[in-house]
Design a protein around this motif. Structure first.
Motif, mmCIF file in Angstrom:
data_model
loop_
_atom_site.group_PDB
_atom_site.id
_atom_site.type_symbol
_atom_site.label_atom_id
_atom_site.label_comp_id
_atom_site.label_asym_id
_atom_site.label_seq_id
_atom_site.Cartn_x
_atom_site.Cartn_y
_atom_site.Cartn_z
ATOM 1 N N ILE A 85 0.820 -1.218 0.000
ATOM 2 C CA ILE A 85 0.000 0.000 0.000
ATOM 3 C C ILE A 85 0.851 1.264 0.000
ATOM 4 O O ILE A 85 0.313 2.355 -0.198
ATOM 5 C CB ILE A 85 -1.014 0.037 1.166
ATOM 6 N N LYS A 86 2.154 1.130 0.172
ATOM 7 C CA LYS A 86 3.035 2.290 0.053
ATOM 8 C C LYS A 86 3.076 2.799 -1.388
ATOM 9 O O LYS A 86 3.404 3.944 -1.639
ATOM 10 C CB LYS A 86 4.451 1.939 0.505
ATOM 11 N N ASP A 87 2.749 1.922 -2.337
ATOM 12 C CA ASP A 87 2.776 2.273 -3.758
ATOM 13 C C ASP A 87 1.449 2.927 -4.127
ATOM 14 O O ASP A 87 0.409 2.268 -4.179
ATOM 15 C CB ASP A 87 3.007 1.017 -4.590
ATOM 16 N N ARG A 88 1.493 4.204 -4.418
ATOM 17 C CA ARG A 88 0.257 4.931 -4.768
ATOM 18 C C ARG A 88 -0.311 4.492 -6.111
ATOM 19 O O ARG A 88 -1.468 4.730 -6.403
ATOM 20 C CB ARG A 88 0.515 6.429 -4.790
ATOM 21 N N ASP A 89 0.501 3.868 -6.945
ATOM 22 C CA ASP A 89 0.043 3.430 -8.264
ATOM 23 C C ASP A 89 -0.438 1.986 -8.274
ATOM 24 O O ASP A 89 -0.648 1.411 -9.340
ATOM 25 C CB ASP A 89 1.167 3.590 -9.289
ATOM 26 N N ASN A 90 -0.603 1.390 -7.092
ATOM 27 C CA ASN A 90 -1.055 0.006 -7.009
ATOM 28 C C ASN A 90 -2.418 -0.113 -7.677
ATOM 29 O O ASN A 90 -3.347 0.617 -7.348
ATOM 30 C CB ASN A 90 -1.129 -0.427 -5.544
ATOM 31 N N LYS A 91 -2.534 -1.036 -8.595
ATOM 32 C CA LYS A 91 -3.761 -1.162 -9.380
ATOM 33 C C LYS A 91 -4.715 -2.238 -8.854
ATOM 34 O O LYS A 91 -5.706 -2.543 -9.461
ATOM 35 C CB LYS A 91 -3.409 -1.461 -10.829
ATOM 36 N N TYR A 92 -4.370 -2.831 -7.697
ATOM 37 C CA TYR A 92 -5.211 -3.875 -7.145
ATOM 38 C C TYR A 92 -6.123 -3.312 -6.077
ATOM 39 O O TYR A 92 -5.723 -2.472 -5.287
ATOM 40 C CB TYR A 92 -4.372 -5.007 -6.535
ATOM 41 N N LEU A 93 -7.347 -3.790 -6.046
ATOM 42 C CA LEU A 93 -8.306 -3.421 -5.017
ATOM 43 C C LEU A 93 -8.707 -4.701 -4.314
ATOM 44 O O LEU A 93 -9.048 -5.690 -4.949
ATOM 45 C CB LEU A 93 -9.548 -2.769 -5.649
ATOM 46 N N MET A 94 -8.640 -4.692 -2.991
ATOM 47 C CA MET A 94 -9.012 -5.872 -2.229
ATOM 48 C C MET A 94 -10.230 -5.545 -1.375
ATOM 49 O O MET A 94 -10.276 -4.515 -0.731
ATOM 50 C CB MET A 94 -7.855 -6.316 -1.339
ATOM 51 N N LEU A 95 -11.184 -6.437 -1.407
ATOM 52 C CA LEU A 95 -12.382 -6.266 -0.610
ATOM 53 C C LEU A 95 -12.406 -7.293 0.493
ATOM 54 O O LEU A 95 -12.064 -8.450 0.285
ATOM 55 C CB LEU A 95 -13.637 -6.448 -1.473
ATOM 56 N N ASP A 96 -12.825 -6.861 1.629
ATOM 57 C CA ASP A 96 -12.997 -7.752 2.755
ATOM 58 C C ASP A 96 -14.482 -8.081 2.808
ATOM 59 O O ASP A 96 -15.319 -7.241 2.513
ATOM 60 C CB ASP A 96 -12.554 -7.029 4.036
ATOM 61 N N THR A 97 -14.827 -9.279 3.211
ATOM 62 C CA THR A 97 -16.237 -9.664 3.203
ATOM 63 C C THR A 97 -17.064 -8.851 4.194
ATOM 64 O O THR A 97 -18.285 -8.849 4.113
ATOM 65 C CB THR A 97 -16.409 -11.156 3.528
ATOM 66 N N THR A 98 -16.417 -8.151 5.121
ATOM 67 C CA THR A 98 -17.188 -7.311 6.034
ATOM 68 C C THR A 98 -17.805 -6.137 5.295
ATOM 69 O O THR A 98 -18.709 -5.489 5.803
ATOM 70 C CB THR A 98 -16.321 -6.780 7.193
ATOM 71 N N LEU A 99 -17.340 -5.874 4.063
ATOM 72 C CA LEU A 99 -17.900 -4.777 3.272
ATOM 73 C C LEU A 99 -19.120 -5.205 2.473
ATOM 74 O O LEU A 99 -19.840 -4.378 1.960
ATOM 75 C CB LEU A 99 -16.852 -4.242 2.297
ATOM 76 N N VAL A 100 -19.305 -6.506 2.340
ATOM 77 C CA VAL A 100 -20.401 -7.024 1.531
ATOM 78 C C VAL A 100 -21.624 -7.196 2.419
ATOM 79 O O VAL A 100 -21.587 -7.902 3.413
ATOM 80 C CB VAL A 100 -20.013 -8.368 0.873
ATOM 81 N N ARG A 101 -22.682 -6.533 2.041
ATOM 82 C CA ARG A 101 -23.906 -6.589 2.836
ATOM 83 C C ARG A 101 -25.013 -7.307 2.067
ATOM 84 O O ARG A 101 -25.096 -7.208 0.850
ATOM 85 C CB ARG A 101 -24.386 -5.178 3.185
ATOM 86 N N VAL A 102 -25.847 -7.983 2.800
ATOM 87 C CA VAL A 102 -26.995 -8.667 2.219
ATOM 88 C C VAL A 102 -28.241 -8.084 2.867
ATOM 89 O O VAL A 102 -28.250 -7.788 4.067
ATOM 90 C CB VAL A 102 -26.921 -10.187 2.494
ATOM 91 N N HIS A 103 -29.270 -7.925 2.072
ATOM 92 C CA HIS A 103 -30.534 -7.435 2.616
ATOM 93 C C HIS A 103 -31.007 -8.404 3.688
ATOM 94 O O HIS A 103 -30.839 -9.617 3.567
ATOM 95 C CB HIS A 103 -31.569 -7.324 1.494
ATOM 96 N N GLN A 104 -31.613 -7.897 4.746
ATOM 97 C CA GLN A 104 -31.999 -8.746 5.879
ATOM 98 C C GLN A 104 -32.916 -9.891 5.480
ATOM 99 O O GLN A 104 -32.876 -10.950 6.075
ATOM 100 C CB GLN A 104 -32.654 -7.905 6.967
ATOM 101 N N GLN A 105 -33.722 -9.708 4.447
ATOM 102 C CA GLN A 105 -34.615 -10.788 4.033
ATOM 103 C C GLN A 105 -33.867 -11.876 3.256
ATOM 104 O O GLN A 105 -34.305 -13.006 3.197
ATOM 105 C CB GLN A 105 -35.762 -10.236 3.201
#
Length: 124
Positions: A85-105
């Protein structure tokens, strides 16, 4: 020969090689081939395949998985990410599953449990 799909380029490898354990001079056992191992881990993570489907060129899948787990428990991957992450030109994006939300139903499947007021399940 070029870089294979999912594998690190020379520049990417140069950024993380110094933070990995198992180098000559490090205490303990030297890693057989850290780059091959990291490329194997990336293959599994980027392809979405099961560890059992790891191509043989990366080694035995159980050994690669065990080493991956050891490195995770000892914080090696956090050091790698901190370096990347020190590299400002890093072209990769990583998602953590805590960011993924599901509707309560959707969380309980079709029909789902019957809920009382405030989302508390009914007693059976």
């Amino acid at each position: 020969m070029g870089v294979k799909r999912y594998e690190l380029s020379e520049a990417q490898w140069a950024r993380i090689a110094s933070v990995l354990p198992g180098k000559v001079g490090d205490p303990g056992r030297s890693g057989a081939d850290n780059r091959l191992f990291v490329n194997g881990v990336l293959w599994v993570l980027r392809s979405g395949a099961f560890w059992q489907h790891l191509p043989e060129r990366y080694g035995k899948w159980k050994s690669v998985h065990a080493r991956f787990t050891r490195w995770a428990k000892s914080g090696v991957w956090e050091k790698v990410f901190a370096e990347l992450i020190k590299d400002r030109d890093n072209k990769y994006l990583m998602l953590d599953t805590t960011l993924v939300r599901v509707h309560q139903q959707a969380a309980a499947g079709k029909g789902g449990p019957k809920l009382r007021r405030w989302g508390v399940p009914e007693a059976d």
